[in-house]
Design a protein around this motif. Structure first.
Motif, PDB file in Angstrom:
ATOM      1  N   GLN A 184     -13.238  -6.295  -6.371  1.00  0.00           N
ATOM      2  CA  GLN A 184     -14.086  -5.431  -7.178  1.00  0.00           C
ATOM      3  C   GLN A 184     -13.975  -5.349  -8.334  1.00  0.00           C
ATOM      4  OE1 GLN A 184     -14.090  -1.688  -5.466  1.00  0.00           O
ATOM      5  NE2 GLN A 184     -15.615  -1.971  -3.617  1.00  0.00           N
ATOM      6  N   CYS A 188       3.021   3.654   3.171  1.00  0.00           N
ATOM      7  CA  CYS A 188       2.871   2.383   4.128  1.00  0.00           C
ATOM      8  C   CYS A 188       4.041   2.064   4.441  1.00  0.00           C
ATOM      9  CB  CYS A 188       1.620   2.056   4.424  1.00  0.00           C
ATOM     10  SG  CYS A 188       1.005   0.199   5.211  1.00  0.00           S
ATOM     11  N   ARG A 241       0.439  -1.264   0.270  1.00  0.00           N
ATOM     12  CA  ARG A 241       0.159  -0.244  -0.068  1.00  0.00           C
ATOM     13  C   ARG A 241       0.802   1.398  -0.084  1.00  0.00           C
ATOM     14  NH1 ARG A 241      -3.564   3.363  -0.749  1.00  0.00           N
ATOM     15  NH2 ARG A 241      -5.168   3.709   0.918  1.00  0.00           N
ATOM     16  N   GLU A 280      -3.154  -4.318   8.752  1.00  0.00           N
ATOM     17  CA  GLU A 280      -4.513  -3.315   8.265  1.00  0.00           C
ATOM     18  C   GLU A 280      -4.391  -3.206   7.064  1.00  0.00           C
ATOM     19  OE1 GLU A 280      -2.745   0.424   9.761  1.00  0.00           O
ATOM     20  OE2 GLU A 280      -4.966   1.517   8.825  1.00  0.00           O
ATOM     21  N   HIS A 281      -4.040  -3.073   5.816  1.00  0.00           N
ATOM     22  CA  HIS A 281      -4.290  -3.481   4.518  1.00  0.00           C
ATOM     23  C   HIS A 281      -4.663  -4.753   3.743  1.00  0.00           C
ATOM     24  CE1 HIS A 281      -2.073   0.816   5.205  1.00  0.00           C
ATOM     25  NE2 HIS A 281      -3.597   0.890   5.019  1.00  0.00           N
ATOM     26  N   GLY A 300      -7.359  -6.875   4.330  1.00  0.00           N
ATOM     27  CA  GLY A 300      -8.503  -6.479   3.313  1.00  0.00           C
ATOM     28  C   GLY A 300      -8.733  -5.414   2.525  1.00  0.00           C
ATOM     29  N   TRP A 301      -8.848  -4.238   3.204  1.00  0.00           N
ATOM     30  CA  TRP A 301      -8.349  -2.850   1.491  1.00  0.00           C
ATOM     31  C   TRP A 301      -7.990  -3.580   0.079  1.00  0.00           C
ATOM     32  CZ3 TRP A 301      -5.563  -0.198  -1.696  1.00  0.00           C
ATOM     33  CH2 TRP A 301      -6.291   1.077  -2.397  1.00  0.00           C
ATOM     34  N   LEU A 302      -6.643  -4.221   0.148  1.00  0.00           N
ATOM     35  CA  LEU A 302      -6.120  -4.523  -1.291  1.00  0.00           C
ATOM     36  C   LEU A 302      -6.922  -5.508  -2.113  1.00  0.00           C
ATOM     37  CD1 LEU A 302      -1.908  -4.267  -0.626  1.00  0.00           C
ATOM     38  CD2 LEU A 302      -3.523  -3.017  -2.082  1.00  0.00           C
ATOM     39  N   GLN A 303      -7.611  -6.247  -1.203  1.00  0.00           N
ATOM     40  CA  GLN A 303      -7.909  -7.772  -1.412  1.00  0.00           C
ATOM     41  C   GLN A 303      -9.515  -7.390  -1.976  1.00  0.00           C
ATOM     42  OE1 GLN A 303      -8.955 -11.381   0.767  1.00  0.00           O
ATOM     43  NE2 GLN A 303     -10.635 -11.387   0.278  1.00  0.00           N
ATOM     44  N   GLU A 304      -9.965  -6.251  -1.099  1.00  0.00           N
ATOM     45  CA  GLU A 304     -11.568  -5.606  -1.915  1.00  0.00           C
ATOM     46  C   GLU A 304     -11.015  -5.192  -2.667  1.00  0.00           C
ATOM     47  OE1 GLU A 304     -14.814  -5.417  -0.138  1.00  0.00           O
ATOM     48  OE2 GLU A 304     -15.434  -4.419  -1.593  1.00  0.00           O
ATOM     49  N   PHE A 305     -10.006  -4.289  -3.058  1.00  0.00           N
ATOM     50  CA  PHE A 305      -9.614  -3.134  -4.359  1.00  0.00           C
ATOM     51  C   PHE A 305      -9.747  -4.345  -5.166  1.00  0.00           C
ATOM     52  CE2 PHE A 305      -6.082  -2.818  -6.624  1.00  0.00           C
ATOM     53  CZ  PHE A 305      -6.772  -1.116  -7.960  1.00  0.00           C
TER      54      PHE A 305
END
Ligand SMILES: [Zn+2]
Length: 81
Positions: free
Chosen positions: A66, A26, A23, A55-56, A58-63
């Motif tokens: 999608q 980060c 990220r 922390e990231h 989940g954010w990257l997986q979501e990215f």
């Protein structure tokens, strides 16, 4: 520049002893690896890997999810030991 472009260089910025989260901006140590593939530019068996801190991840997986690129998220240590 798309966010995908800005992220794609992530793992190359790592040092020999520490793996840093992909990220942007980060500096946390990575604990997860996200395996993904872009069918528009990669062959189906190709895997790109992003590493992420807790922390990231989940954010990257979501990215990736999608965009239909996400394949797998694995603990970083499992792939190396
Ligand atoms: Zn992070």
């Amino acid at each position: 520049m798309s966010i995908l472009d800005s992220l794609s260089g992530g793992p190359e910025a790592t040092g020999p002893d520490r793996t840093i989260c992909s990220r942007k901006a980060c500096r946390a140590e990575a604990e997860w690896q996200l395996l993904w593939n872009n069918p528009k530019i990669h062959t189906p068996d190709r895997r790109k890997i992003w590493v992420a801190c807790d922390e990231h991840a989940g954010w990257l997986q979501e990215f990736l999810t999608q965009r239909g690129l996400w394949k797998e998220t694995l603990p970083l240590n499992d792939g190396e030991r």
